[in-house]
Design a protein around this motif. Structure first.
Motif, PDB file in Angstrom:
ATOM      1  N   PRO A  45     -10.638 -14.732 -37.756  1.00  0.00           N
ATOM      2  CA  PRO A  45      -9.181 -14.699 -37.600  1.00  0.00           C
ATOM      3  C   PRO A  45      -8.670 -13.883 -36.410  1.00  0.00           C
ATOM      4  N   ASN A  46      -9.412 -12.898 -35.945  1.00  0.00           N
ATOM      5  CA  ASN A  46      -8.960 -12.077 -34.820  1.00  0.00           C
ATOM      6  C   ASN A  46      -9.571 -12.494 -33.495  1.00  0.00           C
ATOM      7  N   ALA A  47     -10.160 -13.681 -33.430  1.00  0.00           N
ATOM      8  CA  ALA A  47     -10.791 -14.142 -32.187  1.00  0.00           C
ATOM      9  C   ALA A  47      -9.757 -14.252 -31.075  1.00  0.00           C
ATOM     10  N   ASP A  48     -10.172 -13.879 -29.880  1.00  0.00           N
ATOM     11  CA  ASP A  48      -9.338 -13.984 -28.682  1.00  0.00           C
ATOM     12  C   ASP A  48      -9.777 -15.259 -27.970  1.00  0.00           C
ATOM     13  N   ILE A  49      -8.997 -16.337 -28.142  1.00  0.00           N
ATOM     14  CA  ILE A  49      -9.367 -17.649 -27.611  1.00  0.00           C
ATOM     15  C   ILE A  49      -8.228 -18.256 -26.814  1.00  0.00           C
ATOM     16  N   ILE A  50      -8.590 -19.216 -25.962  1.00  0.00           N
ATOM     17  CA  ILE A  50      -7.610 -20.015 -25.235  1.00  0.00           C
ATOM     18  C   ILE A  50      -8.089 -21.459 -25.233  1.00  0.00           C
ATOM     19  N   GLN A  51      -7.151 -22.384 -25.024  1.00  0.00           N
ATOM     20  CA  GLN A  51      -7.520 -23.802 -24.945  1.00  0.00           C
ATOM     21  C   GLN A  51      -7.137 -24.347 -23.579  1.00  0.00           C
ATOM     22  N   ILE A  52      -8.145 -24.959 -22.909  1.00  0.00           N
ATOM     23  CA  ILE A  52      -7.944 -25.577 -21.605  1.00  0.00           C
ATOM     24  C   ILE A  52      -8.609 -26.942 -21.632  1.00  0.00           C
ATOM     25  N   ASN A  53      -7.844 -27.982 -21.314  1.00  0.00           N
ATOM     26  CA  ASN A  53      -8.382 -29.350 -21.271  1.00  0.00           C
ATOM     27  C   ASN A  53      -9.153 -29.714 -22.534  1.00  0.00           C
ATOM     28  N   GLY A  54      -8.623 -29.344 -23.678  1.00  0.00           N
ATOM     29  CA  GLY A  54      -9.223 -29.707 -24.961  1.00  0.00           C
ATOM     30  C   GLY A  54     -10.422 -28.864 -25.359  1.00  0.00           C
ATOM     31  N   THR A  55     -10.774 -27.877 -24.552  1.00  0.00           N
ATOM     32  CA  THR A  55     -11.921 -27.015 -24.837  1.00  0.00           C
ATOM     33  C   THR A  55     -11.442 -25.620 -25.203  1.00  0.00           C
ATOM     34  N   ILE A  56     -12.066 -25.037 -26.220  1.00  0.00           N
ATOM     35  CA  ILE A  56     -11.745 -23.672 -26.634  1.00  0.00           C
ATOM     36  C   ILE A  56     -12.669 -22.713 -25.892  1.00  0.00           C
ATOM     37  N   TYR A  57     -12.082 -21.672 -25.335  1.00  0.00           N
ATOM     38  CA  TYR A  57     -12.808 -20.608 -24.638  1.00  0.00           C
ATOM     39  C   TYR A  57     -12.605 -19.322 -25.419  1.00  0.00           C
ATOM     40  N   LYS A  58     -13.653 -18.504 -25.491  1.00  0.00           N
ATOM     41  CA  LYS A  58     -13.609 -17.268 -26.273  1.00  0.00           C
ATOM     42  C   LYS A  58     -14.067 -16.092 -25.423  1.00  0.00           C
ATOM     43  N   THR A  59     -13.475 -14.920 -25.664  1.00  0.00           N
ATOM     44  CA  THR A  59     -13.857 -13.707 -24.954  1.00  0.00           C
ATOM     45  C   THR A  59     -14.431 -12.685 -25.921  1.00  0.00           C
ATOM     46  N   ASN A  60     -14.745 -11.517 -25.387  1.00  0.00           N
ATOM     47  CA  ASN A  60     -15.350 -10.421 -26.155  1.00  0.00           C
ATOM     48  C   ASN A  60     -16.732 -10.794 -26.680  1.00  0.00           C
ATOM     49  N   ILE A  61     -17.495 -11.438 -25.811  1.00  0.00           N
ATOM     50  CA  ILE A  61     -18.890 -11.770 -26.093  1.00  0.00           C
ATOM     51  C   ILE A  61     -19.709 -10.985 -25.068  1.00  0.00           C
ATOM     52  N   LYS A  62     -20.542 -10.079 -25.528  1.00  0.00           N
ATOM     53  CA  LYS A  62     -21.231  -9.134 -24.640  1.00  0.00           C
ATOM     54  C   LYS A  62     -21.955  -9.819 -23.490  1.00  0.00           C
ATOM     55  N   ARG A  63     -22.709 -10.875 -23.770  1.00  0.00           N
ATOM     56  CA  ARG A  63     -23.464 -11.528 -22.700  1.00  0.00           C
ATOM     57  C   ARG A  63     -22.538 -12.129 -21.646  1.00  0.00           C
ATOM     58  N   VAL A  64     -21.332 -12.511 -22.039  1.00  0.00           N
ATOM     59  CA  VAL A  64     -20.354 -13.057 -21.092  1.00  0.00           C
ATOM     60  C   VAL A  64     -19.684 -11.912 -20.330  1.00  0.00           C
ATOM     61  N   ASP A  65     -19.335 -10.848 -21.045  1.00  0.00           N
ATOM     62  CA  ASP A  65     -18.718  -9.693 -20.387  1.00  0.00           C
ATOM     63  C   ASP A  65     -19.638  -9.122 -19.318  1.00  0.00           C
ATOM     64  N   ASP A  66     -20.949  -9.217 -19.510  1.00  0.00           N
ATOM     65  CA  ASP A  66     -21.925  -8.675 -18.572  1.00  0.00           C
ATOM     66  C   ASP A  66     -22.190  -9.583 -17.370  1.00  0.00           C
ATOM     67  N   LEU A  67     -21.689 -10.821 -17.404  1.00  0.00           N
ATOM     68  CA  LEU A  67     -21.921 -11.751 -16.299  1.00  0.00           C
ATOM     69  C   LEU A  67     -21.224 -11.278 -15.027  1.00  0.00           C
ATOM     70  N   LYS A  68     -21.881 -11.506 -13.907  1.00  0.00           N
ATOM     71  CA  LYS A  68     -21.282 -11.233 -12.600  1.00  0.00           C
ATOM     72  C   LYS A  68     -20.722 -12.558 -12.087  1.00  0.00           C
ATOM     73  N   VAL A  69     -19.416 -12.744 -12.243  1.00  0.00           N
ATOM     74  CA  VAL A  69     -18.763 -13.963 -11.772  1.00  0.00           C
ATOM     75  C   VAL A  69     -17.589 -13.595 -10.876  1.00  0.00           C
ATOM     76  N   THR A  70     -17.251 -14.536  -9.997  1.00  0.00           N
ATOM     77  CA  THR A  70     -16.188 -14.335  -9.033  1.00  0.00           C
ATOM     78  C   THR A  70     -15.030 -15.276  -9.329  1.00  0.00           C
ATOM     79  N   LYS A  71     -13.827 -14.734  -9.337  1.00  0.00           N
ATOM     80  CA  LYS A  71     -12.619 -15.534  -9.551  1.00  0.00           C
ATOM     81  C   LYS A  71     -12.514 -16.572  -8.433  1.00  0.00           C
ATOM     82  N   ASP A  72     -12.181 -17.802  -8.823  1.00  0.00           N
ATOM     83  CA  ASP A  72     -12.047 -18.879  -7.841  1.00  0.00           C
ATOM     84  C   ASP A  72     -10.601 -19.381  -7.841  1.00  0.00           C
ATOM     85  N   LYS A  73     -10.379 -20.606  -8.270  1.00  0.00           N
ATOM     86  CA  LYS A  73      -9.049 -21.231  -8.196  1.00  0.00           C
ATOM     87  C   LYS A  73      -8.289 -21.074  -9.506  1.00  0.00           C
ATOM     88  N   GLU A  74      -6.976 -20.942  -9.397  1.00  0.00           N
ATOM     89  CA  GLU A  74      -6.126 -20.920 -10.590  1.00  0.00           C
ATOM     90  C   GLU A  74      -6.156 -22.312 -11.214  1.00  0.00           C
TER      91      GLU A  74
END
Length: 127
Positions: A45-74
């Protein structure tokens, strides 16, 4: 020698019996689909999620937080916050007008930028 042949035959028979018992009867094809916001929030119930193009994205996942990624296009802007009525541009926790960006390194990770801070979200795959 006869004992070995008998044991091999029994082993084969047991294996085929187990495979047949575990198979999908009725010829139905089992398919999976991407999780919905309601499914994710029901489980967490407290998941931090967003929906983009019919896909659900979730945050606060350690392996994702540790990724080295670069912001690209809005790619979108959060249009509403909700825990019940989800559609593209909806977030469970992010404020309205939060900008969401793709990343250069991974197609399944997006970045939300809030007051100069970033949060990484990963697409939830088919389950």
């Amino acid at each position: 020698m006869l004992k070995k042949i008998f044991l091999l035959g029994m082993n084969t028979l047991v294996t085929f019996t187990l495979l047949a018992a575990c198979s999908n009867d009725g010829g139905e094809t089992i398919t999976s689909s991407k999780p919905t916001a309601q499914e994710v929030l029901k489980e967490e119930p407290n998941a931090d999620i967003i929906q983009i193009n019919g896909t659900i994205y979730k945050t606060n996942i350690k392996r994702v937080d540790d990724l080295k990624v670069t912001k690209d296009k809005e790619i979108t802007i959060i249009q509403k916050t909700s825990k019940k009525d989800f559609e593209d541009g909806t977030a469970s926790k992010l404020p309205v007008k939060t900008k969401i960006f793709s990343t250069k390194e991974q197609n399944d990770v997006v970045i939300a930028e809030i007051n100069g801070k970033i949060k990484k979200y990963i697409a939830l795959a088919e389950g």
